[in-house]
Scaffold this motif. Structure first.
Motif, PDB file in Angstrom:
ATOM      1  N   VAL A  59      23.557 -54.591  21.785  1.00 58.93           N
ATOM      2  CA  VAL A  59      24.392 -53.503  21.265  1.00 58.93           C
ATOM      3  C   VAL A  59      23.732 -52.145  21.522  1.00 58.93           C
ATOM      4  CG1 VAL A  59      25.477 -52.520  19.209  1.00 58.93           C
ATOM      5  CG2 VAL A  59      25.426 -55.000  19.530  1.00 58.93           C
ATOM      6  N   PHE A  60      22.452 -52.023  21.137  1.00 59.19           N
ATOM      7  CA  PHE A  60      21.760 -50.744  21.264  1.00 59.19           C
ATOM      8  C   PHE A  60      20.790 -50.692  22.441  1.00 59.19           C
ATOM      9  CE2 PHE A  60      22.245 -50.961  16.465  1.00 59.19           C
ATOM     10  CZ  PHE A  60      23.376 -50.171  16.450  1.00 59.19           C
ATOM     11  N   GLY A  61      20.523 -51.826  23.060  1.00 61.66           N
ATOM     12  CA  GLY A  61      19.448 -51.895  24.047  1.00 61.66           C
ATOM     13  C   GLY A  61      19.613 -50.961  25.229  1.00 61.66           C
ATOM     14  N   GLY A  62      20.828 -50.843  25.744  1.00 62.20           N
ATOM     15  CA  GLY A  62      21.026 -49.975  26.897  1.00 62.20           C
ATOM     16  C   GLY A  62      20.677 -48.532  26.593  1.00 62.20           C
ATOM     17  N   THR A  63      21.134 -48.033  25.438  1.00 60.77           N
ATOM     18  CA  THR A  63      20.878 -46.642  25.072  1.00 60.77           C
ATOM     19  C   THR A  63      19.426 -46.419  24.663  1.00 60.77           C
ATOM     20  OG1 THR A  63      23.166 -46.392  24.333  1.00 60.77           O
ATOM     21  CG2 THR A  63      21.555 -44.784  23.520  1.00 60.77           C
ATOM     22  N   LEU A  64      18.905 -47.282  23.777  1.00 60.38           N
ATOM     23  CA  LEU A  64      17.531 -47.114  23.310  1.00 60.38           C
ATOM     24  C   LEU A  64      16.534 -47.333  24.431  1.00 60.38           C
ATOM     25  CD1 LEU A  64      17.743 -48.898  19.830  1.00 60.38           C
ATOM     26  CD2 LEU A  64      17.671 -46.452  20.286  1.00 60.38           C
ATOM     27  N   GLY A  65      16.798 -48.308  25.292  1.00 61.90           N
ATOM     28  CA  GLY A  65      15.894 -48.566  26.407  1.00 61.90           C
ATOM     29  C   GLY A  65      15.855 -47.422  27.395  1.00 61.90           C
ATOM     30  N   ALA A  66      17.005 -46.786  27.638  1.00 56.22           N
ATOM     31  CA  ALA A  66      17.043 -45.651  28.564  1.00 56.22           C
ATOM     32  C   ALA A  66      16.244 -44.464  28.040  1.00 56.22           C
ATOM     33  CB  ALA A  66      18.491 -45.235  28.802  1.00 56.22           C
ATOM     34  N   GLY A  67      16.049 -44.404  26.715  1.00 53.69           N
ATOM     35  CA  GLY A  67      15.294 -43.306  26.130  1.00 53.69           C
ATOM     36  C   GLY A  67      13.794 -43.541  26.080  1.00 53.69           C
ATOM     37  N   LEU A  68      13.343 -44.707  26.478  1.00 53.97           N
ATOM     38  CA  LEU A  68      11.906 -44.983  26.478  1.00 53.97           C
ATOM     39  C   LEU A  68      11.227 -44.186  27.595  1.00 53.97           C
ATOM     40  CD1 LEU A  68      11.933 -48.864  25.965  1.00 53.97           C
ATOM     41  CD2 LEU A  68      11.347 -47.132  24.265  1.00 53.97           C
TER      42      LEU A  68
END
Length: 278
Positions: A59-68
């Protein structure tokens, strides 16, 4: 001389030590049987973290991962699986404290612990049985959650030595947290309220570097996240499994384990001794 020496009874200290070990193993066997007969707590300990892992990744992985830092936005979800899984593993251990507290509170409420206090059983062994049994339960839960992580894309880079070090550290953390769970269960007024104290432990992984870097947090929260025990726990496990910089996280993690284990043991024994004189 040889015959006389062979007939001497064992030293009192050695006999007491053997007695404590035998009692602890008996209590461990009892708690393992309890885990098999009442699997509900074990299942919840595993299912909860797995659901959170799948939820955060898909659910959140795409957005949160892109912010790493340093991550290509196109590979955000894959990067986030690797980032978040160590935090989920530590959340699994924190969650196991609730099951520990509940089982200890059940024994207290049903009078089983009081019965043990009247028997010729080492007092330390009664608590050690809970600790060893629930530590094993926590390790099984961690292994199963790790298996799910591998299925959805977690790819550790650790070699054999790093795997052994990570496994040893996870066992040490589970042991320390379980001692706190035992103390919290003994402190609880009832079985229904036994899981209230461990909820505090459940929040700590969320307020650490487990789900997002601490640098992204507000200043006050960032300070708390950096100095609470779960951040070095997670950073040490992440560094051992994925090769990220360790810094002083391993030493800090071991230090926190000693503090939590000693504190949990002292707290548990103080309650046990106090209730033994009633």
């Amino acid at each position: 001389m040889t015959a006389t020496t062979a007939q001497r009874p064992p030293a009192p200290g050695a006999a007491r030590q053997s007695h404590v070990v035998a009692d602890a193993l008996t209590m461990l066997h009892r708690n393992l049987l309890h885990m098999v007969r009442y699997p509900g707590l074990s299942v919840f300990t595993i299912v909860g973290p797995v659901v959170l892992l799948l939820f955060f990744v898909f659910v959140f992985g795409g957005t949160l991962g892109a912010g790493l830092p340093g991550v290509d936005p196109a590979g955000g979800r894959a990067a986030y699986v690797e980032y978040v899984l160590p935090g989920i593993l530590l959340l699994t251990i924190a969650g196991s404290a609730g099951g520990t507290a509940t089982t200890v509170a059940m024994d207290m409420a049903e009078g089983i612990t009081a019965r043990f206090r009247t028997m010729a059983i080492s007092r330390a062994a009664v608590l050690a049985g809970h600790v060893l049994g629930n530590t094993i339960q926590a390790i099984i839960a961690v292994a199963l959650v790790l298996g799910v992580g591998l299925l959805i894309g977690f790819r550790p880079t650790a070699g054999p030595i790093e795997w052994i070090a990570a496994a040893g550290l996870i066992v040490l953390i589970a042991y320390a947290i379980t001692w706190l769970g035992v103390a919290m269960g003994m402190q609880a007024k009832s079985v229904e309220t036994a899981s209230n104290w461990p909820l505090l432990l459940m929040f700590l992984p969320f307020l650490s570097s487990g789900f997002v870097p601490t640098e992204s947090m507000p200043q006050g929260m960032q300070w708390f996240a950096q100095y609470q025990p779960f951040t070095p726990f997670i950073e040490a496990v992440r560094g051992l499994l994925l090769g990220t910089p360790l810094g002083g996280s391993v030493a800090l993690a071991i230090g926190w384990c000693v503090v939590l284990a000693v504190g949990g043991y002292a707290w548990s024994m103080a309650i046990y001794e106090r209730k033994s004189v009633r």
